[in-house]
Design a protein around this motif. Structure first.
Motif, mmCIF file in Angstrom:
data_model
loop_
_atom_site.group_PDB
_atom_site.id
_atom_site.type_symbol
_atom_site.label_atom_id
_atom_site.label_comp_id
_atom_site.label_asym_id
_atom_site.label_seq_id
_atom_site.Cartn_x
_atom_site.Cartn_y
_atom_site.Cartn_z
ATOM 1 N N ILE A 255 0.865 -1.189 0.000
ATOM 2 C CA ILE A 255 0.000 0.000 0.000
ATOM 3 C C ILE A 255 0.901 1.238 0.000
ATOM 4 C CG2 ILE A 255 -1.896 1.181 1.183
ATOM 5 C CD1 ILE A 255 -2.340 -1.483 2.766
ATOM 6 N N PRO A 256 0.801 2.103 -1.043
ATOM 7 C CA PRO A 256 1.619 3.309 -1.006
ATOM 8 C C PRO A 256 1.179 4.210 0.145
ATOM 9 C CG PRO A 256 0.507 3.068 -3.147
ATOM 10 C CD PRO A 256 -0.078 2.037 -2.227
ATOM 11 N N ALA A 257 2.130 4.690 0.944
ATOM 12 C CA ALA A 257 1.778 5.628 2.019
ATOM 13 C C ALA A 257 1.227 6.894 1.378
ATOM 14 C CB ALA A 257 3.025 5.952 2.839
ATOM 15 N N PRO A 258 0.084 7.385 1.879
ATOM 16 C CA PRO A 258 -0.527 8.555 1.231
ATOM 17 C C PRO A 258 0.174 9.869 1.590
ATOM 18 C CG PRO A 258 -2.091 7.307 2.600
ATOM 19 C CD PRO A 258 -0.719 6.866 2.975
ATOM 20 N N PRO A 259 0.208 10.789 0.630
ATOM 21 C CA PRO A 259 0.759 12.117 0.925
ATOM 22 C C PRO A 259 -0.264 12.960 1.685
ATOM 23 C CG PRO A 259 0.059 12.008 -1.355
ATOM 24 C CD PRO A 259 -0.229 10.664 -0.764
ATOM 25 N N ARG A 260 0.193 14.100 2.259
ATOM 26 C CA ARG A 260 -0.724 14.975 3.018
ATOM 27 C C ARG A 260 -1.849 15.507 2.134
ATOM 28 N NH1 ARG A 260 3.696 16.242 6.984
ATOM 29 N NH2 ARG A 260 4.927 17.128 5.337
ATOM 30 N N ASP A 261 -1.522 15.767 0.852
ATOM 31 C CA ASP A 261 -2.538 16.243 -0.085
ATOM 32 C C ASP A 261 -3.365 15.036 -0.536
ATOM 33 O OD1 ASP A 261 -4.064 17.105 -2.142
ATOM 34 O OD2 ASP A 261 -2.417 17.842 -3.399
#
Ligand code: 13P
Ligand code: SF4
Length: 317
Positions: A255-261
């Motif tokens: 699972i790609p870690a999500p960015p703040r945006d």
């Protein structure tokens, strides 16, 4: 006019590679289609090692400018091509030669260790280069009382400082991709997937590193997912690496870690993603854009890179 298909482009790239005795070196952050046509895929250290020992006449670099410059510095007799010269790096941009020279004058008497993610000019001002694969070992290879300047990544610098406890002044630069990961979103993902391991690149900020099960360079993260027994990983580095993780262990979940945006589903380096198969084909055909590193900068930048290569070889890295 009808555009050539991806298969036709790949066929033509393969033909040109043979005709011109060219090789394609690709970083793990390239798109999967590019990784799949590359002769060698790796992290910054492995790519430098490959660039310095191969029998090709042309190296086409599927990566960003500092990587292609490093290849040119290590193999000045070869033609080094980068399919898009706009493929820069926000981290390298955060350390300008003029500012860095001033900083060195203000902090004299220190050994200057620069991350490979720098321009050739910064390398020419440094004593030793490192990558995220060997940064801790390079610092530890120096006498314990040696005073150090580390540039340009403050997060990697802070990570090394915590590991080694050395006397180190750190340049205040960052990578826009690795700084963007949202701690809250990672924690939420972990709650939803309690079995998942959080794996993190050392360019990430401290709060994200603190929740990590494992911290390492892209190749170290890949090795970890190969050997570790878990079946699910939250990956806090550029999402391109997941292509290799899936190739190695297709049954695991990444699972790609999500960015703040939150409007963006995954974290991608817009510089890395400027390289496309179409641009690679064009670049190979016309042998441009070519990477040129001016003579004196090349000679001065080569010394600290060779020092890194020698230390790495001695340590078996
Ligand atoms: P490594 O290839 O050393 O893991 O570094 C990652 C990176 O940010 C390259 O731009
Ligand atoms: Fe530079 Fe960050 Fe992109 Fe790596 S991921 S090339 S450090 S901007």
């Amino acid at each position: 006019m009808k555009q050539p298909s991806t298969e036709q482009n790949i066929y033509e790239i393969e033909r040109l590679k043979k005709e011109k005795n060219a090789i394609i070196l690709a970083h793990y952050y390239q798109t999967g289609d590019i990784q799949d046509i590359a002769d060698f895929v790796g992290d910054s250290l492995a790519l430098s090692q490959k660039a310095s020992s191969n029998s090709a006449d042309i190296i086409l670099f599927a990566g960003v400018k500092f990587m292609a410059e490093t290849a040119k510095i290590l193999s000045p007799e070869k033609k080094v091509l980068l399919p898009d010269l706009n493929a820069g790096c926000s981290l390298a941009d955060s350390c300008k030669a003029e500012d860095f020279s001033k900083f060195l004058k203000e902090n004299p008497g220190r050994t200057v260790i620069s991350y490979v993610n720098t321009t050739a000019e910064i390398k020419a001002l440094s004593d030793i280069i490192c990558t995220s694969s060997n940064a801790v070992q390079i610092v530890e290879s120096l006498p314990p009382d040696e005073k150090i300047i580390f540039a340009p990544d403050r997060n990697l610098g802070n990570y090394i400082l915590n590991k080694t406890g050395r006397d180190m002044i750190i340049w205040n630069g960052t990578c826009h991709v690795h700084e963007e990961f949202s701690l809250e979103a990672i924690i939420k993902l972990k709650k939803e997937n309690p079995e998942a391991k959080i794996i993190v690149h050392p360019e990430c900020e401290l709060p994200v590193r603190l929740v990590a099960d494992f911290i390492g360079s892209t190749s170290a993260l890949l090795q970890y997912t190969k050997k570790d027994k878990s079946n699910c990983y939250i990956v806090a580095t550029e999402a391109g690496i997941i292509h290799q993780m899936k190739k190695e262990n297709p049954d695991k979940t990444y699972i790609p870690a999500p960015p703040r945006d939150s409007t963006c589903g995954c974290s991608e380096c817009n510089f890395m993603k400027l390289i496309t198969l179409d641009k690679i084909l064009k670049c190979l055909k016309y042998e441009e854009p070519e990477i040129i590193v001016p003579g004196e900068i090349l000679i001065n930048a080569r010394k600290p890179i060779i020092r890194m290569m020698e230390i790495s070889e001695k340590l078996g890295l």
